[in-house]
Scaffold this motif. Structure first.
Motif, PDB file in Angstrom:
ATOM      1  N   LYS A 179       0.879  -1.164   0.000  1.00  8.55           N
ATOM      2  CA  LYS A 179       0.000   0.000   0.000  1.00  8.55           C
ATOM      3  C   LYS A 179       0.916   1.214   0.000  1.00  8.55           C
ATOM      4  O   LYS A 179       1.735   1.385   0.902  1.00  8.55           O
ATOM      5  CB  LYS A 179      -0.921   0.026   1.208  1.00  8.55           C
ATOM      6  CG  LYS A 179      -1.922   1.169   1.151  1.00  8.55           C
ATOM      7  CD  LYS A 179      -2.926   1.091   2.273  1.00  8.55           C
ATOM      8  CE  LYS A 179      -4.275   0.791   1.677  1.00  8.55           C
ATOM      9  NZ  LYS A 179      -5.338   0.814   2.670  1.00  8.55           N
ATOM     10  N   VAL A 180       0.767   2.019  -1.032  1.00 12.04           N
ATOM     11  CA  VAL A 180       1.623   3.185  -1.212  1.00 12.04           C
ATOM     12  C   VAL A 180       0.748   4.426  -1.135  1.00 12.04           C
ATOM     13  O   VAL A 180      -0.209   4.559  -1.895  1.00 12.04           O
ATOM     14  CB  VAL A 180       2.344   3.127  -2.578  1.00 12.04           C
ATOM     15  CG1 VAL A 180       3.278   4.301  -2.748  1.00 12.04           C
ATOM     16  CG2 VAL A 180       3.080   1.807  -2.745  1.00 12.04           C
ATOM     17  N   MET A 181       1.075   5.318  -0.207  1.00 11.67           N
ATOM     18  CA  MET A 181       0.319   6.555  -0.079  1.00 11.67           C
ATOM     19  C   MET A 181       1.164   7.710  -0.570  1.00 11.67           C
ATOM     20  O   MET A 181       2.337   7.840  -0.194  1.00 11.67           O
ATOM     21  CB  MET A 181      -0.112   6.757   1.366  1.00 11.67           C
ATOM     22  CG  MET A 181      -1.219   5.778   1.738  1.00 11.67           C
ATOM     23  SD  MET A 181      -1.651   5.852   3.454  1.00 11.67           S
ATOM     24  CE  MET A 181      -0.744   4.462   4.067  1.00 11.67           C
ATOM     25  N   GLY A 182       0.565   8.510  -1.439  1.00  9.41           N
ATOM     26  CA  GLY A 182       1.290   9.639  -2.003  1.00  9.41           C
ATOM     27  C   GLY A 182       0.355  10.763  -2.360  1.00  9.41           C
ATOM     28  O   GLY A 182      -0.860  10.686  -2.140  1.00  9.41           O
ATOM     29  N   LEU A 183       0.922  11.821  -2.904  1.00  7.79           N
ATOM     30  CA  LEU A 183       0.125  12.967  -3.317  1.00  7.79           C
ATOM     31  C   LEU A 183      -0.874  12.545  -4.387  1.00  7.79           C
ATOM     32  O   LEU A 183      -0.623  11.610  -5.149  1.00  7.79           O
ATOM     33  CB  LEU A 183       1.037  14.076  -3.846  1.00  7.79           C
ATOM     34  CG  LEU A 183       2.018  14.667  -2.840  1.00  7.79           C
ATOM     35  CD1 LEU A 183       2.891  15.731  -3.510  1.00  7.79           C
ATOM     36  CD2 LEU A 183       1.292  15.254  -1.647  1.00  7.79           C
ATOM     37  N   ALA A 184      -1.988  13.235  -4.445  1.00  5.88           N
ATOM     38  CA  ALA A 184      -3.053  12.911  -5.401  1.00  5.88           C
ATOM     39  C   ALA A 184      -2.656  13.377  -6.798  1.00  5.88           C
ATOM     40  O   ALA A 184      -3.226  14.300  -7.357  1.00  5.88           O
ATOM     41  CB  ALA A 184      -4.366  13.545  -4.964  1.00  5.88           C
ATOM     42  N   LYS A 216      -7.387   4.624  -4.132  1.00  5.75           N
ATOM     43  CA  LYS A 216      -8.446   5.160  -3.273  1.00  5.75           C
ATOM     44  C   LYS A 216      -8.024   6.548  -2.806  1.00  5.75           C
ATOM     45  O   LYS A 216      -6.985   6.702  -2.171  1.00  5.75           O
ATOM     46  CB  LYS A 216      -8.652   4.238  -2.074  1.00  5.75           C
ATOM     47  CG  LYS A 216      -9.778   4.677  -1.173  1.00  5.75           C
ATOM     48  CD  LYS A 216      -9.970   3.715  -0.033  1.00  5.75           C
ATOM     49  CE  LYS A 216     -11.090   4.224   0.858  1.00  5.75           C
ATOM     50  NZ  LYS A 216     -11.209   3.443   2.085  1.00  5.75           N
ATOM     51  N   PRO A 217      -8.830   7.579  -3.118  1.00  5.17           N
ATOM     52  CA  PRO A 217      -8.484   8.934  -2.674  1.00  5.17           C
ATOM     53  C   PRO A 217      -8.764   9.127  -1.187  1.00  5.17           C
ATOM     54  O   PRO A 217      -9.648   8.477  -0.623  1.00  5.17           O
ATOM     55  CB  PRO A 217      -9.383   9.834  -3.515  1.00  5.17           C
ATOM     56  CG  PRO A 217     -10.509   8.966  -3.968  1.00  5.17           C
ATOM     57  CD  PRO A 217     -10.010   7.551  -3.960  1.00  5.17           C
ATOM     58  N   SER A 218      -8.011  10.038  -0.566  1.00  2.00           N
ATOM     59  CA  SER A 218      -8.269  10.374   0.835  1.00  2.00           C
ATOM     60  C   SER A 218      -9.556  11.189   0.926  1.00  2.00           C
ATOM     61  O   SER A 218     -10.072  11.677  -0.075  1.00  2.00           O
ATOM     62  CB  SER A 218      -7.095  11.178   1.411  1.00  2.00           C
ATOM     63  OG  SER A 218      -6.990  12.430   0.762  1.00  2.00           O
ATOM     64  N   SER A 219     -10.070  11.349   2.137  1.00  2.73           N
ATOM     65  CA  SER A 219     -11.348  12.040   2.322  1.00  2.73           C
ATOM     66  C   SER A 219     -11.299  13.484   1.823  1.00  2.73           C
ATOM     67  O   SER A 219     -12.295  13.999   1.314  1.00  2.73           O
ATOM     68  CB  SER A 219     -11.774  12.003   3.790  1.00  2.73           C
ATOM     69  OG  SER A 219     -10.793  12.617   4.596  1.00  2.73           O
ATOM     70  N   LYS A 220     -10.163  14.147   1.960  1.00  2.00           N
ATOM     71  CA  LYS A 220     -10.046  15.533   1.489  1.00  2.00           C
ATOM     72  C   LYS A 220      -9.480  15.622   0.080  1.00  2.00           C
ATOM     73  O   LYS A 220      -9.378  16.704  -0.481  1.00  2.00           O
ATOM     74  CB  LYS A 220      -9.186  16.349   2.457  1.00  2.00           C
ATOM     75  CG  LYS A 220      -9.855  16.498   3.813  1.00  2.00           C
ATOM     76  CD  LYS A 220      -9.039  17.363   4.734  1.00  2.00           C
ATOM     77  CE  LYS A 220      -9.735  17.444   6.092  1.00  2.00           C
ATOM     78  NZ  LYS A 220      -8.933  18.175   7.068  1.00  2.00           N
ATOM     79  N   GLY A 221      -9.096  14.476  -0.486  1.00  2.00           N
ATOM     80  CA  GLY A 221      -8.623  14.437  -1.863  1.00  2.00           C
ATOM     81  C   GLY A 221      -7.184  14.870  -2.084  1.00  2.00           C
ATOM     82  O   GLY A 221      -6.735  14.961  -3.220  1.00  2.00           O
ATOM     83  N   LYS A 222      -6.438  15.115  -1.016  1.00  2.00           N
ATOM     84  CA  LYS A 222      -5.057  15.565  -1.173  1.00  2.00           C
ATOM     85  C   LYS A 222      -4.100  14.400  -1.455  1.00  2.00           C
ATOM     86  O   LYS A 222      -3.060  14.575  -2.062  1.00  2.00           O
ATOM     87  CB  LYS A 222      -4.618  16.302   0.090  1.00  2.00           C
ATOM     88  CG  LYS A 222      -3.249  16.915  -0.021  1.00  2.00           C
ATOM     89  CD  LYS A 222      -2.886  17.744   1.205  1.00  2.00           C
ATOM     90  CE  LYS A 222      -1.481  18.306   1.065  1.00  2.00           C
ATOM     91  NZ  LYS A 222      -1.065  19.094   2.208  1.00  2.00           N
ATOM     92  N   TYR A 223      -4.472  13.196  -1.004  1.00  2.00           N
ATOM     93  CA  TYR A 223      -3.614  12.022  -1.146  1.00  2.00           C
ATOM     94  C   TYR A 223      -4.371  10.879  -1.813  1.00  2.00           C
ATOM     95  O   TYR A 223      -5.594  10.840  -1.796  1.00  2.00           O
ATOM     96  CB  TYR A 223      -3.109  11.551   0.231  1.00  2.00           C
ATOM     97  CG  TYR A 223      -2.288  12.586   0.932  1.00  2.00           C
ATOM     98  CD1 TYR A 223      -0.945  12.776   0.614  1.00  2.00           C
ATOM     99  CD2 TYR A 223      -2.846  13.402   1.909  1.00  2.00           C
ATOM    100  CE1 TYR A 223      -0.183  13.735   1.246  1.00  2.00           C
ATOM    101  CE2 TYR A 223      -2.094  14.377   2.548  1.00  2.00           C
ATOM    102  CZ  TYR A 223      -0.763  14.533   2.210  1.00  2.00           C
ATOM    103  OH  TYR A 223      -0.014  15.498   2.832  1.00  2.00           O
ATOM    104  N   HIS A 224      -3.608   9.955  -2.366  1.00  2.00           N
ATOM    105  CA  HIS A 224      -4.161   8.716  -2.911  1.00  2.00           C
ATOM    106  C   HIS A 224      -3.450   7.546  -2.252  1.00  2.00           C
ATOM    107  O   HIS A 224      -2.241   7.601  -2.015  1.00  2.00           O
ATOM    108  CB  HIS A 224      -3.958   8.623  -4.422  1.00  2.00           C
ATOM    109  CG  HIS A 224      -4.904   9.457  -5.201  1.00  2.00           C
ATOM    110  ND1 HIS A 224      -4.763   9.658  -6.550  1.00  2.00           N
ATOM    111  CD2 HIS A 224      -6.003  10.152  -4.848  1.00  2.00           C
ATOM    112  CE1 HIS A 224      -5.740  10.428  -6.994  1.00  2.00           C
ATOM    113  NE2 HIS A 224      -6.499  10.747  -5.972  1.00  2.00           N
ATOM    114  N   ALA A 225      -4.208   6.488  -1.975  1.00  2.00           N
ATOM    115  CA  ALA A 225      -3.644   5.233  -1.487  1.00  2.00           C
ATOM    116  C   ALA A 225      -3.725   4.238  -2.644  1.00  2.00           C
ATOM    117  O   ALA A 225      -4.803   3.994  -3.179  1.00  2.00           O
ATOM    118  CB  ALA A 225      -4.413   4.718  -0.287  1.00  2.00           C
ATOM    119  N   VAL A 226      -2.592   3.698  -3.024  1.00  2.00           N
ATOM    120  CA  VAL A 226      -2.529   2.745  -4.129  1.00  2.00           C
ATOM    121  C   VAL A 226      -2.162   1.384  -3.555  1.00  2.00           C
ATOM    122  O   VAL A 226      -1.122   1.234  -2.916  1.00  2.00           O
ATOM    123  CB  VAL A 226      -1.479   3.181  -5.181  1.00  2.00           C
ATOM    124  CG1 VAL A 226      -1.417   2.175  -6.319  1.00  2.00           C
ATOM    125  CG2 VAL A 226      -1.789   4.579  -5.695  1.00  2.00           C
TER     126      VAL A 226
END
Length: 88
Positions: A19-24, A49-59
């Motif tokens: 699971k890689v989390m990074g900028l959207a 999957k985008p974060s709730s505020k849309g700033k990050y994505h979880a891949v």
């Protein structure tokens, strides 16, 4: 080198979901797959999957890893992608 216990926890070779989390950034999944193709060539179908505020994505992406060292290399290389913030 990382001080992990993957070799005690897993039987290699095996499938491992990273699971890689990074900028959207729309290129995030492409950059992750490009990195994986260098270290574990294969057909990948990342789930984003985008974060709730849309700033990050979880891949999330499943990868066949062959050893503790192989897994550590993938973690290290994914973390070096500029827009990546966390690799789990």
């Amino acid at each position: 080198m990382m001080d992990t216990h993957f070799d005690q926890l897993l039987d290699f070779p095996c499938m491992q979901t990273f699971k890689v989390m990074g900028l959207a950034d729309p290129t995030l999944p492409e950059q992750i797959v490009a990195c994986l193709q260098e270290h574990a060539p294969g057909d990948y179908a990342p789930s984003v999957k985008p974060s709730s505020k849309g700033k990050y994505h979880a891949v999330s992406i499943g990868v066949r890893v062959t050893s503790k060292e192989h897994m550590e290399t993938i973690y290290t290389e994914l973390a070096q992608i500029e827009i990546v913030r966390v690799v789990l």
